[in-house]
Design an enzyme around this catalytic site. Structure first.
Site, PDB file in Angstrom:
ATOM      1  N   LYS A   3       0.858  -0.824  -0.237  1.00  0.00           N
ATOM      2  CA  LYS A   3       0.239  -0.237   0.516  1.00  0.00           C
ATOM      3  C   LYS A   3       0.760   1.115   0.197  1.00  0.00           C
ATOM      4  O   LYS A   3       1.576   1.171   0.229  1.00  0.00           O
ATOM      5  CB  LYS A   3      -0.672   0.027   1.612  1.00  0.00           C
ATOM      6  CG  LYS A   3      -2.154   0.723   0.933  1.00  0.00           C
ATOM      7  CD  LYS A   3      -3.164  -0.255   0.474  1.00  0.00           C
ATOM      8  CE  LYS A   3      -4.705   0.903   0.048  1.00  0.00           C
ATOM      9  NZ  LYS A   3      -5.622   0.024  -0.764  1.00  0.00           N
TER      10      LYS A   3
HETATM   11  P1  NAD Z   1     -12.838   7.063  -2.390  1.00  0.00           P
HETATM   12  O1  NAD Z   1     -12.030   8.347  -3.072  1.00  0.00           O
HETATM   13  O2  NAD Z   1     -13.012   7.315  -4.086  1.00  0.00           O
HETATM   14  O3  NAD Z   1     -14.391   8.034  -2.302  1.00  0.00           O
HETATM   15  C1  NAD Z   1     -14.426   8.301  -0.692  1.00  0.00           C
HETATM   16  C2  NAD Z   1     -15.797   8.309  -0.228  1.00  0.00           C
HETATM   17  O4  NAD Z   1     -15.801   7.805   1.216  1.00  0.00           O
HETATM   18  C3  NAD Z   1     -15.701   9.817  -0.784  1.00  0.00           C
HETATM   19  O5  NAD Z   1     -17.270   9.694  -0.822  1.00  0.00           O
HETATM   20  C4  NAD Z   1     -16.067  10.506   0.066  1.00  0.00           C
HETATM   21  O6  NAD Z   1     -16.602  11.987   0.434  1.00  0.00           O
HETATM   22  C5  NAD Z   1     -16.645   9.776   1.502  1.00  0.00           C
HETATM   23  N1  NAD Z   1     -16.094  10.175   2.700  1.00  0.00           N
HETATM   24  C6  NAD Z   1     -14.705  10.725   3.215  1.00  0.00           C
HETATM   25  N2  NAD Z   1     -14.634  10.687   4.522  1.00  0.00           N
HETATM   26  C7  NAD Z   1     -16.171  10.118   5.299  1.00  0.00           C
HETATM   27  C8  NAD Z   1     -16.493  10.212   6.015  1.00  0.00           C
HETATM   28  N3  NAD Z   1     -15.790  10.902   7.451  1.00  0.00           N
HETATM   29  N4  NAD Z   1     -17.733   9.941   6.450  1.00  0.00           N
HETATM   30  C9  NAD Z   1     -18.652   9.765   5.190  1.00  0.00           C
HETATM   31  N5  NAD Z   1     -18.474   9.674   4.126  1.00  0.00           N
HETATM   32  C10 NAD Z   1     -16.977  10.431   4.092  1.00  0.00           C
HETATM   33  O7  NAD Z   1     -12.429   6.384  -2.729  1.00  0.00           O
HETATM   34  P2  NAD Z   1     -12.592   5.239  -2.504  1.00  0.00           P
HETATM   35  O8  NAD Z   1     -11.622   4.091  -3.567  1.00  0.00           O
HETATM   36  O9  NAD Z   1     -13.861   4.528  -3.422  1.00  0.00           O
HETATM   37  O10 NAD Z   1     -12.145   4.248  -1.200  1.00  0.00           O
HETATM   38  C11 NAD Z   1     -13.539   4.033  -0.484  1.00  0.00           C
HETATM   39  C12 NAD Z   1     -12.930   2.881   0.593  1.00  0.00           C
HETATM   40  O11 NAD Z   1     -12.667   1.220   0.097  1.00  0.00           O
HETATM   41  C13 NAD Z   1     -11.227   2.390   1.466  1.00  0.00           C
HETATM   42  O12 NAD Z   1     -11.248   2.280   2.130  1.00  0.00           O
HETATM   43  C14 NAD Z   1     -10.672   1.922   0.245  1.00  0.00           C
HETATM   44  O13 NAD Z   1      -9.293   1.555   0.491  1.00  0.00           O
HETATM   45  C15 NAD Z   1     -11.498   1.173  -0.323  1.00  0.00           C
HETATM   46  N6  NAD Z   1     -11.498   0.446  -1.030  1.00  0.00           N
HETATM   47  C16 NAD Z   1     -11.058   1.206  -3.037  1.00  0.00           C
HETATM   48  C17 NAD Z   1     -10.558   0.073  -4.037  1.00  0.00           C
HETATM   49  C18 NAD Z   1     -10.746   0.174  -4.618  1.00  0.00           C
HETATM   50  O14 NAD Z   1     -10.834   0.075  -6.066  1.00  0.00           O
HETATM   51  N7  NAD Z   1     -11.142   2.407  -5.414  1.00  0.00           N
HETATM   52  C19 NAD Z   1     -10.686  -1.136  -3.610  1.00  0.00           C
HETATM   53  C20 NAD Z   1     -10.718  -1.980  -2.023  1.00  0.00           C
HETATM   54  C21 NAD Z   1     -11.426  -1.325  -1.418  1.00  0.00           C
END
Ligand code: NAD
Length: 439
Positions: free
Chosen positions: A124
């Site tokens: 990561k």
């Molecule tokens: P992103 O940046 O696209 O979206 C994050 C979202 O969370 C946004 O809508 C943001 O406004 C919201 N957010 C932030 N703080 C918040 C809060 N306090 N309360 C409510 N909403 C809040 O990120 P993502 O890629 O969607 O990732 C989200 C999660 O999924 C993370 O934990 C990431 O590690 C995990 N993840 C992502 C992927 C991927 O392919 N992108 C894969 C596996 C896991």
């Protein structure tokens, strides 16, 4: 670089660190690993090998801002394990990023890749910054500086980054270009989540949310609940949460609450998802903020987790379901879209209350599965179709879910414990074989 122009970090784009959540993520993932290792009877030496990150990079990134000031950002990359293959894992831009958070997330990637039986280890990366306060030029310069710092330790057979929170295919394009400029070699398999025109794969953008939705629908099916009868709350409306909501709404589920960093929306009869998506597309930062309220009541981001519903899907950040709110959750099913959204204390409370938690390393694995397809595509110089991607993704997710359910039933443990037993067992087997070979 003119060092005399370096100024102390004052602008909040380079924040004085948000309250760290990473240490609890690291602590919880280590505790989960140790419990699995003990149940599997792993040798203490092997346990130490598997819980110690193989390689860690911590790097200062001096960036010239648009107004001529120099800011220094802190970047990290942790390769937790490369026993089963190249390290694999996303890159996060967020004010909470620190070494412990990246360590915890890197370990989760090792177990996730092993659970899905992908030929990868876990890694990561992240940069401590607030990207909402950076211009496109500043973001591009920061990404290029970070990529240049990564060059000695990444590569298609070493460590393959991808998007995570606040990074997207545009960031991956800058990263690919900066690395290729340094190495002088065309190598699209060095990073996944790229734009299609740079060797990306159809379906990567939707993959994590599609997988989360698939696992949610499968959980409902096994409980005899029709999608139309399920009331679902989703925290986070970004790449993962947004796609999860879209897919579940298409399947007929009633999405009663959603939230993002700017706030939340609630309607017990179901939100108008198409209208909300149109609103976020027109918002300059893609947020729910300012959504006209006649068909939805505003709620705080924290309130979302405890609204009256059947399924809660945390899809924002880690450490959201804690001992402070676990007792107030009304849902009977939690599907972890985010990495590490539930603390260990909350996990115990939820288990005592009989609430099913489908763990992150299973539920959100769709992204790394399709990253794997994109990596193969890059190594072979071939092209996959969207149909091929979707059907293989769905099959692999459901097979992994079956394996986790069978193990949970056989050993009378939670889904998370079963997932760790499978994952840690696989990595331990590889480690033991490698050690035997060198004795
Ligand atoms: P992103 O940046 O696209 O979206 C994050 C979202 O969370 C946004 O809508 C943001 O406004 C919201 N957010 C932030 N703080 C918040 C809060 N306090 N309360 C409510 N909403 C809040 O990120 P993502 O890629 O969607 O990732 C989200 C999660 O999924 C993370 O934990 C990431 O590690 C995990 N993840 C992502 C992927 C991927 O392919 N992108 C894969 C596996 C896991």
């Amino acid at each position: 670089m003119q060092q005399e122009r370096v100024e102390p970090a004052s602008r909040s784009s380079n924040p004085a660190r948000q309250a760290p959540r990473g240490s609890s993520l690291l602590r919880d993932s280590q505790a989960q690993f140790r419990a699995a290792a003990e149940r599997l009877g792993l040798d203490p030496g092997l346990q130490r090998v598997l819980e110690t990150p193989e390689r860690e990079l911590s790097v200062a990134l001096p960036i010239e801002m648009d107004d001529g000031r120099i800011e220094v950002f802190q970047g990290y990359r942790v390769q937790h394990s490369r026993l089963r293959g190249p390290a694999k894992g996303g890159i996060r831009y967020h004010p909470s990023v620190d070494l412990d958070e990246v360590r915890g997330l890197a370990a989760l990637m090792t177990w996730k890749c092993a659970l899905l039986d992908l030929p990868y280890g876990g890694g990561k990366g992240g940069v401590n910054c607030d990207p909402s306060l950076l211009s496109a030029g500043e973001l591009a310069r920061l990404t290029r500086a970070y990529a240049t710092a990564l060059v000695p330790i990444i590569g298609s057979r070493i460590d393959v980054p991808a998007p995570d929170v606040n990074t997207d295919e545009r960031v991956m394009a800058w990263l690919l270009d900066a690395v290729e400029q340094q190495t002088g070699m065309h190598d699209p398999a060095i990073v996944t989540g790229k734009p299609l025109a740079l060797g990306g794969i159809p379906g990567r953008g939707e993959a994590t949310g599609r997988g989360v939705a698939l696992i949610t629908l499968e959980t409902l099916k096994r409980r005899g609940i029709a999608p139309e009868a399920a009331r679902i709350a989703v925290q986070g409306f970004g790449k993962v949460g947004g796609q999860t909501v879209r897919t579940l709404a298409e399947a007929g589920c009633r999405i009663v609450a959603i939230s993002d960093v700017s706030g939340g929306l609630y309607n017990p009869h179901g939100l108008d998802i198409a209208r909300i998506i149109t609103h976020t597309r027109n918002h300059p930062r893609g947020l729910l903020e300012g959504y006209p309220g006649e068909d939805a009541d505003p709620i705080g981001p924290a309130e979302l987790l405890t609204v009256d519903c059947d399924v809660v899907i945390p899809a924002a950040l880690e450490g959201q379901i804690t001992e402070a709110n676990a007792g107030a959750i009304t849902a009977q099913i939690i599907v972890e879209g985010a990495n590490g959204p539930t603390t260990a204390e909350a996990d115990r409370i939820l288990a005592d209350r009989g609430i099913t938690v489908v763990p992150d390393i299973l539920a959100n694995a769709g992204g790394v599965v399709v990253s794997y397809f994109e990596w193969i595509q890059g190594l072979q110089g071939t092209r996959w179709t969207l149909d091929e991607v979707r059907s293989r993704l769905d099959r692999m997710m459901l097979d992994a879910y079956d394996a986790v359910l069978a193990r949970a039933e056989a050993e009378r443990v939670s889904l998370r414990e079963a997932a760790y037993l499978l994952a840690v067992g696989r990595v331990a087997e590889t480690a033991a074989l490698r050690r035997t070979a060198t004795k």
